[in-house]
Each structure stands twice: as structure tokens, then as C-alpha cells.
Design a protein around this motif. Structure first.
Motif, PDB file in Angstrom:
ATOM      1  N   GLN A 471      40.797 138.522  57.468  1.00 42.62           N
ATOM      2  CA  GLN A 471      41.961 138.211  57.930  1.00 42.62           C
ATOM      3  C   GLN A 471      42.313 139.046  58.961  1.00 42.62           C
ATOM      4  N   ALA A 472      41.837 140.408  59.020  1.00 39.24           N
ATOM      5  CA  ALA A 472      42.132 141.283  60.349  1.00 39.24           C
ATOM      6  C   ALA A 472      41.475 140.690  61.604  1.00 39.24           C
ATOM      7  N   VAL A 473      40.331 140.475  61.532  1.00 38.54           N
ATOM      8  CA  VAL A 473      39.530 139.981  62.688  1.00 38.54           C
ATOM      9  C   VAL A 473      39.130 138.467  62.539  1.00 38.54           C
ATOM     10  N   PRO A 474      40.049 137.446  62.631  1.00 35.39           N
ATOM     11  CA  PRO A 474      39.741 136.080  62.591  1.00 35.39           C
ATOM     12  C   PRO A 474      38.597 135.612  63.503  1.00 35.39           C
ATOM     13  N   GLU A 475      38.600 136.422  64.528  1.00 38.46           N
ATOM     14  CA  GLU A 475      37.620 135.974  65.620  1.00 38.46           C
ATOM     15  C   GLU A 475      36.105 136.121  65.232  1.00 38.46           C
ATOM     16  N   LYS A 476      35.985 136.847  64.149  1.00 33.05           N
ATOM     17  CA  LYS A 476      34.525 137.152  63.737  1.00 33.05           C
ATOM     18  C   LYS A 476      34.346 136.540  62.546  1.00 33.05           C
ATOM     19  N   ARG A 477      32.931 135.940  62.483  1.00 27.68           N
ATOM     20  CA  ARG A 477      32.555 135.533  61.133  1.00 27.68           C
ATOM     21  C   ARG A 477      31.951 136.701  60.385  1.00 27.68           C
ATOM     22  N   VAL A 478      32.551 136.835  58.941  1.00 30.08           N
ATOM     23  CA  VAL A 478      32.081 137.765  58.174  1.00 30.08           C
ATOM     24  C   VAL A 478      30.909 137.272  57.346  1.00 30.08           C
ATOM     25  N   ILE A 479      29.910 137.934  57.200  1.00 32.57           N
ATOM     26  CA  ILE A 479      28.615 137.387  56.345  1.00 32.57           C
ATOM     27  C   ILE A 479      28.635 138.439  55.022  1.00 32.57           C
ATOM     28  N   ALA A 480      29.176 138.215  53.975  1.00 33.38           N
ATOM     29  CA  ALA A 480      29.082 138.950  52.808  1.00 33.38           C
ATOM     30  C   ALA A 480      27.921 138.882  51.935  1.00 33.38           C
ATOM     31  N   CYS A 481      27.279 139.829  51.410  1.00 35.11           N
ATOM     32  CA  CYS A 481      26.206 139.904  50.523  1.00 35.11           C
ATOM     33  C   CYS A 481      26.490 140.498  49.236  1.00 35.11           C
ATOM     34  N   ILE A 482      26.760 139.330  48.084  1.00 38.74           N
ATOM     35  CA  ILE A 482      27.227 139.957  46.947  1.00 38.74           C
ATOM     36  C   ILE A 482      26.316 139.500  45.735  1.00 38.74           C
ATOM     37  N   GLY A 483      26.215 140.446  44.913  1.00 37.26           N
ATOM     38  CA  GLY A 483      25.204 140.084  43.711  1.00 37.26           C
ATOM     39  C   GLY A 483      26.211 139.453  42.506  1.00 37.26           C
TER      40      GLY A 483
END
Length: 608
Positions: A471-483
Motif C-alpha cells: 500500500q505504501a509503494v504501489p509502484e513496486k510488486r511485492v514478492i512475499a515468501c510465507i510458510g
């Protein structure tokens, strides 16, 4: 003296440059709204609107909230601020985690919850933000001002006519607490709380009585004067003495190195740290919780120093050095791999945000880290011996063994493909667990963000943090690695990501349980009920918003899923990829780390 490092006390960090770039320089927060000389309309001269204007002024344009009857009027007035968006979350814990993730990118975050039932629910997230030195404004809708000082018993409490339980809980995990139950000092209390959060880089608590947000008051009749926070200054004599003593110490060394720690962020010293690396020629490493703070394309960068689980050949160079500069370190049981670092205190210069200690002494107070590193850079003789030694012993990493067609997917193959996704337009969020170790091995391109919560290590943090960061940096695509175990704690707010139109890629690593706990101490409690995770997210999606899911079991399916997630059609969608791997498929680093942490946890009591 042969003293080992591993339990060095950390001093309270301070944030000297507010409202500027991450590396400082500006201490005046610019007001993007009307000038403060312009009166506001009487209907806007309220506590609620003043609080909203202050949040916007410091850079908060999104507030994460859960409504409750004590905060509803306040939420009305936050919504009325056109530059502020209210992001409704599924629970208070995730709202707090989202404010944490937001603060990591924007420099400050905010959440709004209701009295006690909401406040005590968000506590865990605020404690995590405190441990990570993040300024999070935690706002609570409180009881009606007329109820203070009476013997009335209110709902959402534990049934006693004492409304201070929530406040007492927040006192140990925030740097300032404001209980606003009258309008006369509300302006002062709000401004003091927010400015303290920015100066100390810690969370603050603001409780606002539910009957006050809508009432006009003369103190709110003009647009607020922008904050002008006096930056902290180094003691010049102490600074000169510290830099001189450190230069003498380091210039005598044969193969010195430098290691960046997580407190460089709060000290806003990342640029000064790189300046020192450029000037000195020293080999440059980071502690695991400082990954992403230093550009990994720096010519002297040698990787992550994490004792026995460091990236290849990094520990050998750091631990064989005859002098090391640690900037902003935190030596806890996790970062020291169960207190097993092979470091000597007499060889170390420890630079904290406001203090420098050289070997076993002397120590210099009132010296800011960024000032010290810049002054030191001008005094050091160039010495690249450690970096040359690194290149002599370095052997390029091998690639995972090539599998047979449709062979079950291995975790090291998964992260080989995640590596290819990274660019300056992405950011990585690593959940507590084996993702800590696998993500440490990722090589971050310039501009690629990286976040994880190592000090507090609360499982489930990454779901809310991904929401807030994206939400803070909508221009970036966040890649989340979650167990899978962590995901089950906070899964609901994937729905908020979809509602906000976020485009993150979530890799859900399904290995059937709490793998990091298994490697520390195994037991039946580490096995969890398996979910159909893609079906769960599809149910949340429910045809509203942009969301795509896939379940992969082999490399061919993973490649196809990544190609789809990065395609023109899905690049603006939330993409959820469930990766099914064997329960015992872990990184070698977790195996080593887990056994050492287990040994530290199981030490017998000292004889009395």
C-alpha cells in the motif's frame, strides 16, 4: 582479554532527520496542504480533522483500521480528509502488522482500533514495531470523556471501573502515551505524541475519547504549522576523538572488514556506511537483519555475515579479520546463532546510533553514527586485503541438481526461480521460518526492497506487512515468501489486498507444519492441519477484484505459474501460488541454525 561478542547491549536508537530521505538531511516536514495561516472552516476545526491533517503532513496517506463503537466518529473524520485513505482490515493484529510494513517503506505508519478489545489485540504488532525501531502511530477510540473518574463499568473492558488497563499495557511498548479526554490540551498531546514517534523512531499510543473527535475547538481553527524537529547533533570534540581513535585502531590492522547492522536504518547512516566502504576498500558484509540496507552490487560486498549460517565464504573473511567495524549491530541469540559467533570484542569497533566503542574501551557518547562513519572515512588508509582474500577463496555457487520431468519440487529450485523475478521494481517480504534463510541467499538488484522481522520474529507478520508495504509503494510488486504455518495465523487479510487492488505475488510454501520449530525441537505440535490454500484464497476472492491462484507440485508447473503471474494479463493482479514441497525439505542453514539455537535454549541452569 579473549572476550566473545554475542550479548552486547544495544542503546536506544534515535531518529535525527525527520521527513527526509532514508539517509537523512532534512529535519522539517513539509506540509503539502494549505499554508498554516489559512483558517479552516468551522466544521473542519475538530480534533478528528486535526489528527487527519497531521497524519497526512508526516507522510501517512493510508491508515489501517478495524471499526468499533468507540472509534466510529473518529473514523468519520479521518475519512473526511481527502488526502487520507482508510484501509479496513480483518483484525487488529493485521492492522498493526500493516502499519509496520507501511512504516518500513514510508518511514511512518498508523493504525486505528477500538478501546481495549482492539487495543489489546494490536499489542503484539506494536511490540514488534518497537523492537524493529519503527514509528507507528497507534490510535485507539477511548471511552466517553464523562466516564473517566466515575465508578461506571464499561463494555469492552475486564469489568472494573478502571480504564487504565490498556494504557498500562502500551506503556512498555511505546515511547509516548497520550490519553485525550478533554479538548483543551488535545492539540498539544497529539503533536507531542507524533513528534516523539518521529524523533525516537518508536511507536506511540494515542487514545481519543469517543465523544471528542467531532467537536470544533479554537486550537484547531487553522491548518497546523509543519513540524520542525531539531536534529540531534554530535558532540564535536567527542566525534573528533572517536574518529581519531578508530582510525588509529584500524590503520594498524592487516585485513580489516566492515559489517552493517539493522540500526543503520534508525540512524539514517546507510549512505555514510557506503561512503566508508568506498574510501577504505574494506570487505563489506551485512548482518541478516540489515539485508537490503546496503546495495549488494557494491564492488566490495561479500554477503551476509550470520556466523555458521553466513552466505558462502563471508564468515571466513569476517571472523579471520584482525579488526572489524560493526555499524548498528544487534547481537541476540538468533543473530549470533545461539551465541556461537567467533568474534573477539577487543578486535571490534561497535558503532551504535549515538555511541562508539573501540575494543574493550574507550567508549564515546553523543556521537551520531552517520557523522562518525563520514569522519572516519576521511582518516583511513585504503586497505582491500580482506576483499582480495575473499576473491582468492571464493568459488561460485553451484546450481540445484536438475530434476527429472514432473519430479516433486524442491525448495532450492523454487528460490532459483524467485531470484529471476527480482528487479528494482520489486520488494521481498520474508516470513519467519525457513524463508529467512532462503531469502538471505537471494541477490538483490539495485532498488529491490527487502524486509523481514528478525528481532521479534512473530509468525504471521508477513501477511499484514505485505499489505502495508504494498500500500505504501504501489509502484513496486511485492514478492512475499510465507510458510503454511505462519499463513494460517493471519490469512484473512489477503482479502484486504484484493480489495485494495494490490498486485503482490505470494508464494505459499506448503510443507505441512512449523518447519523452523521442527529444527529447534520437534514434536507433534509442529504438525498443522493442511488447508486447500488456493481454494481458500479463491473463496476470499469471490469474484470481486483481481486475483489469480495456482497450485504447483513440480518445476514445470512452477515455471508456468510464474509466467502467468508476470504476464500482461495478470501483472496488475494479486497472484497466489501454493508451492507443495516435502516436509523435510529445508535449507542447510536452517538445519545448522536450528541445532545451535536448540543447544542455547536447552542450557542447564547455572549451579546456585
Amino acid at each position: 582479554m579473549d572476550t566473545k561478542i554475542g550479548s552486547i547491549d544495544s542503546c536506544i536508537p534515535a531518529n535525527d532527520d525527520i521527513g527526509g530521505s532514508p539517509n537523512g538531511g532534512v529535519s522539517v516536514i513539509q506540509n503539502s496542504g494549505p499554508p498554516h495561516s489559512v483558517p479552516v472552516s468551522p466544521c473542519d476545526a475538530t480534533l478528528g480533522r486535526h489528527l487527519a491533517r497531521r497524519l497526512v503532513e508526516i507522510g501517512v496517506t493510508d491508515v489501517f483500521s478495524v471499526p468499533g463503537d468507540f472509534n466510529l466518529t473518529l473514523l468519520d473524520h479521518l475519512i473526511a480528509e481527502p488526502r487520507l485513505k482508510l484501509v479496513g482490515c480483518c483484525n487488529e493484529l493485521n492492522a498493526g502488522y500493516a502499519a509496520d510494513g507501511y512504516a518500513r517503506s514510508r518511514g511512518v505508519g498508523a493504525c486505528v482500533v477500538t478501546f481495549t478489545v482492539g487495543g489489546l489485540s494490536v499489542l503484539n504488532a506494536i511490540a514488534g514495531a518497537y523492537s524493529e525501531n519503527l514509528p507507528v502511530i497507534c490510535i485507539v477510540g477511548g471511552p466517553n470523556s464523562n466516564d473517566y473518574g466515575t465508578s461506571r463499568i464499561l463494555h469492552h473492558t475486564i469489568g472494573l471501573p478502571d480504564f487504565s488497563q490498556e494504557l498500562r499495557c502500551f506503556q512498555t511498548i511505546t515511547c509516548y502515551q497520550a490519553v485525550i479526554n478533554n479538548l483543551e490540551d488535545a492539540h498539544e498531546q497529539i503533536d507531542t505524541a507524533i513528534s516523539t514517534a518521529l524523533k525516537e523512531s518508536k511507536p506511540v499510543y494515542i487514545s481519543v475519547s469517543c465523544n471528542l473527535p467531532a467537536i470544533p475547538h479554537p486550537t484547531f481553527s487553522r491548518h497546523p504549522v509543519p513540524f520542525s524537529l531539531s536534529p540531534k547533533l554530535s558532540n564535536q570534540m567527542g566525534l573528533e576523538a572517536a574518529a581519531e581513535a578508530a582510525a588509529e585502531f584500524l590503520n594498524k590492522a592487516v585485513k580489516p572488514v566492515m559489517v552493517g547492522g539493522p540500526k543503520m536504518r534508525v540512524a539514517k547512516a546507510m549512505e555514510a556506511f557506503v561512503e566508508l566502504a568506498d574510501a577504505s576498500g574494506y570487505a563489506l558484509a551485512v548482518m541478516p537483519s540489515a539485508k537490503g540496507l546496503v546495495p549488494e552490487n557494491h564492488p566490495h560486498f561479500i554477503g551476509t555475515y550470520w556466523g555458521a549460517v553466513s552466505t558462502p565464504f563471508c564468515a571466513e573473511i569476517v571472523e579471520s579479520a584482525d579488526a572489524y567495524v560493526f555499524a548498528g549491530p544487534i547481537f541476540n541469540d538468533y543473530s549470533s546463532v545461539g551465541y556461537s559467533l567467533l568474534l573477539k570484542k577487543e578486535k571490534a569497533i561497535i558503532v551504535q546510533p549515538e555511541r562508539v566503542t573501540i575494543g574493550n574501551g574507550p567508549s564515546f557518547g553523543c556521537v551520531l553514527m552517520k557523522d562518525f562513519l563520514s569522519h572516519l572515512a576521511k582518516r583511513l588508509a585504503h586497505n582491500n586485503t580482506a576483499h582480495e582474500n575473499y576473491h582468492r577463496i571464493y568459488v561460485p555457487e553451484g546450481k540445484p541438481l536438475r530434476g527429472n520431468p514432473k519430479e516433486p519440487l524442491r525448495v532450492n529450485v523454487l528460490f532459483q526461480h524467485i531470484q529471476k523475478l527480482l528487479s528494482g521494481e520489486t520488494a521481498v517480504i520474508a516470513e519467519t521460518g525457513d524463508s529467512w534463510f532462503n531469502c538471505q541467499k537471494l541477490k538483490l538488484p539495485e532498488g529491490c526492497g527487502y524486509e523481514f522481522e528478525m528481532q521479534y520474529g512473530s509468525i504471521g507478520w508477513s501477511v499484514g506487512a505485505t499489505l502495508g508495504y504494498a500500500q505504501a509503494v504501489p509502484e513496486k510488486r511485492v514478492i512475499a515468501c510465507i510458510g503454511d504455518g505462519s499463513f494460517q495465523v493471519t490469512a484473512q487479510d489477503v482479502s484486504t489486498m484484493i480489495r485494495c487492488g494490490q498486485k503482490s505475488i505470494i508464494f505459499l510454501i506448503n510443507n505441512g507444519g512449523y518447519t523452523i520449530e521442527v529444527e529447534i525441537h520437534d514434536g507433534p505440535y509442529n504438525v498443522i492441519k493442511n488447508w486447500n490454500y488456493t481454494a481458500f484464497v479463491d473463496a476470499i476472492h469471490n469474484g470481486e477484484g483481481k486475483c489469480w491462484t495456482a497450485k504447483v507440485k513440480c518445476e514445470e508447473e512452477l515455471i508456468e505459474a510464474i509466467n502467468t503471474a508476470t504476464s500482461e494479463e495478470k501483472k496488475e493482479s494479486l497472484c497466489f501460488i501454493e508451492v507443495i514441497v516435502h516436509k523435510d525439505d529445508t535449507s542447510k542453514e536452517l538445519l545448522e541454525w536450528g541445532s545451535r539455537v536448540s543447544a542455547a535454549n536447552s542450557r542447564p541452569p547455572n549451579p546456585q
